[in-house]
Write a protein that holds these residues in place. Sequence first.
Motif, short mmCIF file in Angstrom:
data_model
loop_
_atom_site.label_atom_id
_atom_site.label_comp_id
_atom_site.label_asym_id
_atom_site.label_seq_id
_atom_site.Cartn_x
_atom_site.Cartn_y
_atom_site.Cartn_z
N SER A 78 1.00 -1.38 0.06
CA SER A 78 0.07 0.13 0.03
C SER A 78 0.94 1.33 -0.11
N GLY A 79 0.55 2.20 -0.81
CA GLY A 79 1.28 3.20 -0.72
C GLY A 79 0.92 4.74 -1.73
N ILE A 80 1.83 5.62 -1.67
CA ILE A 80 1.10 6.81 -2.42
C ILE A 80 2.04 6.65 -3.82
N ASP A 81 1.38 6.81 -4.94
CA ASP A 81 1.93 6.89 -6.35
C ASP A 81 1.98 8.20 -6.94
N LEU A 82 3.00 8.45 -7.77
CA LEU A 82 3.35 9.68 -8.56
C LEU A 82 3.66 8.94 -9.92
N ARG A 83 2.66 9.30 -10.72
CA ARG A 83 3.03 8.55 -12.06
C ARG A 83 2.33 9.44 -13.28
N ASN A 84 3.05 9.06 -14.47
CA ASN A 84 2.50 9.74 -15.66
C ASN A 84 1.35 8.74 -16.11
#
Length: 168
Positions: A78-84
């Motif tokens: 489980s986490g925080i995503d930064l994505r294109n």
Amino acid sequence: MIKVLDNFFDKNLLNKIQNHITTKIYYSPKWFVGQEKTNENYYGDRFLLSNDTELRDIFIKQAENKFKIKITGLDKSSGIDLRNLDRFMPHTDQQAGKLNTFIMLKGQTAVTNGIVFYTDNNLDMHVGFRENRAVMFPSLKMHSPHLNEEPSQKRYTATLFVKDYELK
């Protein structure tokens, strides 16, 4: 069952979380589980919530309150995503749990910045991106980030992979 909920956090807490995720944490590149580390299998950058238990507990408490569940097991991915959002990447997350709670934290409000769902391998439903929107759905439901052809379009989202839960 797909549940969509706006105003997941109160405004002040959302602002604190947005500041925290954009200035205080570090993201690491991630690839789909069991896949080669290639551009085609690149998922995006993730910060694991297990590295910030205070933030993790805020997300858990809010998910429990808003979706009327008691989370009894959370997957470590489980986490925080930064994505294109440069391509559709249909997948399920059943290896990570029973339920996904997907929280849209920071990004441009747009249909093409959200999440899409599939039925029988056909695109069936989309939920546009709106900051502070949460979507809960079964982990075995095929889904994908929506494709956005604007190369600089990025978004911050959180995913809680709920292994076990009870209804309140």
